[in-house]
Design an enzyme around this catalytic site. Structure first.
Site, PDB file in Angstrom:
ATOM      1  N   CYS A 149      33.467   0.203  48.280  1.00 14.48           N
ATOM      2  CA  CYS A 149      34.872   0.652  48.641  1.00 14.48           C
ATOM      3  C   CYS A 149      35.935   1.544  49.328  1.00 14.48           C
ATOM      4  O   CYS A 149      37.247   1.179  49.818  1.00 14.48           O
ATOM      5  CB  CYS A 149      35.372   0.825  46.756  1.00 14.48           C
ATOM      6  SG  CYS A 149      35.197   2.629  47.044  1.00 14.48           S
TER       7      CYS A 149
ATOM      8  N   GLU B 138      40.494   1.947  39.821  1.00 19.73           N
ATOM      9  CA  GLU B 138      40.030   2.408  41.169  1.00 19.73           C
ATOM     10  C   GLU B 138      39.322   1.117  41.735  1.00 19.73           C
ATOM     11  O   GLU B 138      38.643   0.069  41.234  1.00 19.73           O
ATOM     12  CB  GLU B 138      38.988   2.932  41.387  1.00 19.73           C
ATOM     13  CG  GLU B 138      37.996   3.996  42.543  1.00 19.73           C
ATOM     14  CD  GLU B 138      36.842   3.123  42.846  1.00 19.73           C
ATOM     15  OE1 GLU B 138      37.708   2.050  44.024  1.00 19.73           O
ATOM     16  OE2 GLU B 138      36.138   3.716  42.994  1.00 19.73           O
TER      17      GLU B 138
ATOM     18  N   GLY C  45      36.668  -1.784  40.300  1.00 19.08           N
ATOM     19  CA  GLY C  45      36.628  -3.529  40.579  1.00 19.08           C
ATOM     20  C   GLY C  45      37.496  -3.835  41.087  1.00 19.08           C
ATOM     21  O   GLY C  45      38.187  -2.655  42.406  1.00 19.08           O
ATOM     22  N   SER C  46      37.625  -5.555  42.040  1.00 21.00           N
ATOM     23  CA  SER C  46      38.936  -6.223  42.658  1.00 21.00           C
ATOM     24  C   SER C  46      40.281  -5.600  41.753  1.00 21.00           C
ATOM     25  O   SER C  46      40.437  -6.015  40.934  1.00 21.00           O
ATOM     26  CB  SER C  46      38.320  -6.863  42.680  1.00 21.00           C
ATOM     27  OG  SER C  46      38.896  -7.933  41.553  1.00 21.00           O
TER      28      SER C  46
ATOM     29  N   GLU D 166      39.419  -8.204  51.091  1.00 20.95           N
ATOM     30  CA  GLU D 166      39.006  -7.015  52.302  1.00 20.95           C
ATOM     31  C   GLU D 166      37.471  -7.631  51.991  1.00 20.95           C
ATOM     32  O   GLU D 166      37.065  -8.910  51.134  1.00 20.95           O
ATOM     33  CB  GLU D 166      38.561  -6.421  50.007  1.00 20.95           C
ATOM     34  CG  GLU D 166      37.578  -5.475  50.752  1.00 20.95           C
ATOM     35  CD  GLU D 166      37.827  -4.223  49.338  1.00 20.95           C
ATOM     36  OE1 GLU D 166      36.878  -3.244  49.324  1.00 20.95           O
ATOM     37  OE2 GLU D 166      38.306  -4.672  48.192  1.00 20.95           O
TER      38      GLU D 166
ATOM     39  N   ASN E 106      28.662  -2.298  42.739  1.00 21.30           N
ATOM     40  CA  ASN E 106      28.373  -2.235  44.250  1.00 21.30           C
ATOM     41  C   ASN E 106      27.435  -0.588  44.128  1.00 21.30           C
ATOM     42  O   ASN E 106      26.315  -0.064  45.514  1.00 21.30           O
ATOM     43  CB  ASN E 106      29.267  -1.820  45.458  1.00 21.30           C
ATOM     44  CG  ASN E 106      30.744  -0.701  45.150  1.00 21.30           C
ATOM     45  OD1 ASN E 106      30.875  -1.070  43.859  1.00 21.30           O
ATOM     46  ND2 ASN E 106      30.627  -0.187  45.863  1.00 21.30           N
TER      47      ASN E 106
END
Length: 457
Positions: free
Chosen positions: A243, A209, A187-188, A334, A114
């Site tokens: 995020c 993160e 990432g996720s 999310e 992103n």
């Protein structure tokens, strides 16, 4: 090939070249120069991959990297100096405690799509400043940007120092099987669990993160126009694919209608005309994420938005009302897109309790003019970082530490000195005098215990 590259990087690290501060500064200057050379290529790639406008691409990606490099160039000699450490007592007298900062070694950086420039180079700058060698895995979901990033790294650094590995998930999985001294991952949460399991095999430390559902609380005393303007801005940057984007809004029930009216006004003010032709409004990264977002539209009443253009992968900024805060999918995943559920509350305690009973968010945004409310929320809600009367902007400064907490992230923070510390080990050493000796610690111990007890009391 991968294993041989990593082996050569370890050998290079052990030769000690990266320990020299002037050498590190030279590498940072070289990186800045190469990024400047390929600046237009990066802007083009970000537009191709994410539909990001030149202004948004520069301010949220490239400018932040320059800020990171310039901060390190200015401060690195001070960060790396030997310092006298706090602590010490009678048992160390008359010695001094010294803190030496040493690099961790060979580190791995795996990042999301992103912000495919900023998320690569911000931790890489910290790793270089701390004296490490690094292996970098950019995201394949931003392929044009990945290619430019690879060119910048390979043109600036020898692969025995900084290596870059491109490709899909299988490349990341292969890297995670190798032994590193630290892993930095963006990432996720799902992939973050995989990273932690892989790191555990080698007892490797991690920085994760991971994002999550970052709430906004709009309290009764808030300036609604300011709240609406800044929430919509934070939500629409990169089409919500941030995020720390506001994920949902908890608003005092008495103020909900007026807040939503202002939100609609600001969407129309920020993106006039045909939203699908507006160059300032970026797009969803791919069809998989696009289809995932479309399913959320059924989870509430669409107050504004909901239109989409599949061919352009653009989804209009959408405000949802009448959303079930417990059962709806949009409130349990999310969002990572331009959909904003608005949930009313009757008492601030209810809003706080709702957030407390969910995984700890990466960010929280509180809008209030009441200092008691401000203190209450700050004291009672755990989150990575955030803003009072603003959104997102807290993560923009190179000297502001950034990290999650709980399921939104863990490990060391990054940006500026915090990133340098994350990629370093603080080695505390006692430097003792040869001239003064305390006989108390040496045998025979007969009659000495009473003196120790007296000192301890």
């Amino acid at each position: 090939m991968m294993q041989e590259t990593l082996r050569r990087q370890r050998e290079f690290f052990f030769c000690g070249t990266t320990l020299d501060i002037d050498w590190r500064l030279k590498q940072l200057r070289a990186l800045r120069k190469t990024i400047k050379k390929y600046e237009e290529n990066l802007l083009w790639a970000l537009e191709e991959d994410l539909g990001r406008s030149e202004f948004e691409a520069y301010t949220t990606e490239i400018a932040m990297v320059y800020d990171e490099i310039n901060t390190a160039l200015k401060s690195l000699p001070k960060w790396a100096e030997i310092r006298q450490a706090d602590g010490g007592g009678l048992t160390q007298y008359p010695g001094r405690l010294l803190s030496y900062t040493e690099p961790l070694g060979l580190v791995l950086i795996i990042v999301s799509w992103n912000y495919p420039v900023q998320l690569v180079f911000s931790p890489l700058v910290a790793a270089i400043a701390a004296g490490n060698c690094a292996a970098v895995k950019p995201s394949e979901l931003a392929p044009k940007t990945q290619q430019v990033v690879q060119t910048i790294i390979e043109e600036t650094f020898d692969s025995t120092y900084i290596s870059v590995f491109t490709g899909g998930a299988e490349v990341g999985q292969a890297l995670l099987k190798e032994d590193f001294d630290h892993i930095f991952f963006v990432g996720s949460p799902r992939v973050g669990q995989y990273v932690m399991r892989a790191a555990a095999e080698h007892l490797t430390s991690v920085t994760l993160e991971l994002g999550g559902k970052s709430p906004c609380i709009v309290e009764d005393t808030a300036d609604l126009k300011v709240a609406a303007k800044r929430i919509i801005w934070g939500k629409c940057v990169s089409c919500g694919q941030t995020c720390i984007a506001p994920d949902y809004v908890l608003v005092d029930r008495k103020r909900k209608k007026e807040l939503m009216e202002y939100m609609v006004e600001y969407i129309q003010e920020f993106y006039p005309g045909d939203i699908f032709e507006n160059a300032d409004y970026s797009r969803i990264v791919n069809e998989e994420h696009f289809d995932r977002l479309l399913k959320f539209l059924d989870d509430g009443h669409i107050v504004y938005g909901g239109r989409f253009d599949r061919e352009k992968l653009k989804l209009e900024p959408t405000i949802l009302d009448q959303v079930d805060p417990e059962e709806s999918t949009v409130m349990n995943e999310e969002i990572f897109g331009p959909i904003l559920p608005v949930i009313p509350y009757d008492y601030l305690e209810n809003a706080i309790c709702y957030i407390q009973n969910k995984p700890k968010p990466l960010a929280l945004y509180l809008f209030t003019r009441d200092p008691v409310v401000e203190q209450t929320v700050m004291n009672q809600v755990s989150f990575g970082g955030g803003c009072i009367n603003d959104t997102v902007i807290h993560a923009a400064g190179a000297e502001i530490p950034f990290r999650g907490v709980g399921q939104s992230g863990m490990g060391g923070a990054y940006h500026g000195k915090a990133g340098f510390d994350t990629f370093s080990h603080q080695k505390v050493v006692l430097k003792q005098s040869n001239e003064i000796e305390l006989p108390l610690r040496y045998a025979p111990y007969k009659k000495k215990l009473k003196w120790v007890r007296t000192l301890m009391h």
